[in-house]
Enzyme design. Structure first.
Site, PDB file in Angstrom:
ATOM      1  N   ASP A  67       0.816  -1.213   0.000  1.00  0.00           N
ATOM      2  CA  ASP A  67       0.000   0.000   0.000  1.00  0.00           C
ATOM      3  C   ASP A  67       0.850   1.264   0.000  1.00  0.00           C
ATOM      4  O   ASP A  67       2.064   1.214   0.171  1.00  0.00           O
ATOM      5  CB  ASP A  67      -0.966  -0.013   1.197  1.00  0.00           C
ATOM      6  N   ASN A 136      -8.061  -2.897  13.998  1.00  0.00           N
ATOM      7  CA  ASN A 136      -9.433  -3.213  13.594  1.00  0.00           C
ATOM      8  C   ASN A 136      -9.472  -4.426  12.652  1.00  0.00           C
ATOM      9  O   ASN A 136     -10.482  -4.689  12.016  1.00  0.00           O
ATOM     10  CB  ASN A 136     -10.085  -1.991  12.928  1.00  0.00           C
ATOM     11  N   HIS A 138      -7.529  -4.776   9.993  1.00  0.00           N
ATOM     12  CA  HIS A 138      -7.190  -4.487   8.588  1.00  0.00           C
ATOM     13  C   HIS A 138      -5.877  -5.150   8.173  1.00  0.00           C
ATOM     14  O   HIS A 138      -4.993  -5.379   8.999  1.00  0.00           O
ATOM     15  CB  HIS A 138      -7.213  -2.982   8.281  1.00  0.00           C
ATOM     16  N   GLU A 143      -9.883  -1.868   5.132  1.00  0.00           N
ATOM     17  CA  GLU A 143     -10.560  -1.590   6.388  1.00  0.00           C
ATOM     18  C   GLU A 143     -11.830  -2.442   6.498  1.00  0.00           C
ATOM     19  O   GLU A 143     -12.314  -2.950   5.486  1.00  0.00           O
ATOM     20  CB  GLU A 143     -10.955  -0.102   6.435  1.00  0.00           C
TER      21      GLU A 143
HETATM   22  C1  F6R Z   1       1.404  -1.489   6.239  1.00  0.00           C
HETATM   23  C2  F6R Z   1       0.046  -1.994   6.301  1.00  0.00           C
HETATM   24  C3  F6R Z   1      -0.769  -1.990   7.546  1.00  0.00           C
HETATM   25  C4  F6R Z   1       0.009  -2.414   8.798  1.00  0.00           C
HETATM   26  C5  F6R Z   1      -0.900  -2.430  10.023  1.00  0.00           C
HETATM   27  C6  F6R Z   1      -0.144  -2.772  11.290  1.00  0.00           C
HETATM   28  O1  F6R Z   1       1.920  -1.566   4.926  1.00  0.00           O
HETATM   29  O2  F6R Z   1      -0.414  -2.386   5.292  1.00  0.00           O
HETATM   30  O3  F6R Z   1      -1.859  -2.865   7.352  1.00  0.00           O
HETATM   31  O4  F6R Z   1       0.564  -3.672   8.593  1.00  0.00           O
HETATM   32  O5  F6R Z   1      -1.512  -1.177  10.177  1.00  0.00           O
HETATM   33  O6  F6R Z   1       0.794  -1.759  11.538  1.00  0.00           O
HETATM   34  P1  F6R Z   1       1.850  -1.867  12.727  1.00  0.00           P
HETATM   35  O7  F6R Z   1       2.796  -2.952  12.352  1.00  0.00           O
HETATM   36  O8  F6R Z   1       2.527  -0.511  12.739  1.00  0.00           O
HETATM   37  O9  F6R Z   1       1.074  -2.146  13.958  1.00  0.00           O
END
Ligand code: F6R
Length: 241
Positions: A67, A136, A138, A143
């Site tokens: 992303d 959440n 994701h 989302e």
């Molecule tokens: C990052 C991504 C997000 C993260 C998720 C967890 O490229 O796609 O889905 O993997 O928000 O983030 P952290 O590891 O910072 O808790």
């Protein structure tokens, strides 16, 4: 699904790096799907150390990132391109030409989504996709929703995601409101998936993801349907099962 419980974050990072390292060793031409966020940082550090020791060669590896924020340039220190460059790519011998991150600056979002999905297709799909987990549920920026998104698309970020990510920006107002992300369908087509989860604050959602109902309201729950998923969680994240 294989669930590996690590005693702490360092062990999680080593075990996740083991999975990626064996993929790179067994298939030096493979396509790695990569993630940003804080959880994979230790894994990337481990990979860099193994590269520096001469144990890993990334020269023929191709990468596609999950992303990118819409509107941020590659030079912006909050862009995911910048993150990947600083935390991994510039420290290893991957060819920059072989790395792919959605282009946050493309004004025509549909065109960018089609282009990015096309790149993944032209590479022959993803051999190993690394994922972190949002509070959440994701994955990427998929989302909670009414349906699973099939392909790369542009999303409006959930307020909880903006709140979680504002720590990286000067203020919440500066967090972009939209992002490009691979779809759940794009992710599910990867041959193998490696999910890394750390911390007590992820314990309940990880339990829901692994053992709760499969629903687009908990996007990562769809991983229960994938034939080859490895979950590496530290003790705190795995404390509810
Ligand atoms: C990052 C991504 C997000 C993260 C998720 C967890 O490229 O796609 O889905 O993997 O928000 O983030 P952290 O590891 O910072 O808790």
């Amino acid at each position: 699904m294989r669930i590996i419980k690590a005693s702490d974050y360092n062990e999680l990072s080593r075990k996740a790096a083991n999975v990626i390292a064996s993929q790179v060793t067994m298939n030096p031409d493979c396509v790695l799907g990569l993630a940003t966020g804080s959880t994979p940082l230790g894994t990337y550090k481990e990979l860099i150390e193994r590269y520096e020791k001469g144990d890993l060669d990334f020269s023929r590896i191709k990468s596609v990132n999950l992303d990118e924020y819409r509107g941020l340039t590659k030079e912006s220190d909050q862009s995911y391109y910048y993150f990947m460059h600083n935390n991994l790519f510039k420290h290893i011998n991957i060819d920059p030409e072989n790395t792919n991150v959605p282009d946050g600056t493309q004004p025509d979002s549909q065109k960018e989504c089609t282009r990015y999905e096309g790149i993944i297709h032209s590479l022959g799909g993803i051999d190993l996709q690394l994922l972190g987990l949002g509070h959440n549920g994701h994955i990427g920026f998929n989302e909670p929703d009414q349906a699973f998104a099939p392909v790369t698309h542009c999303v409006d970020l959930a307020q909880s995601t903006i709140d979680a990510n504002k720590r990286f920006f000067a203020s919440a107002d500066e967090v972009p409101r939209q992002a490009y992300t691979m779809g759940i369908g794009t992710i599910m087509k990867a041959s193998r998936i490696l999910l890394v989860v750390s911390g007590e604050d992820k314990a309940q959602i990880l339990r829901d993801v692994l053992f709760g109902p499969i629903t687009p309201q908990v996007p990562a729950s769809v991983l229960q349907l994938h034939k080859d998923v490895i979950v590496v969680a530290d003790k705190a994240a795995a404390s509810k099962f």
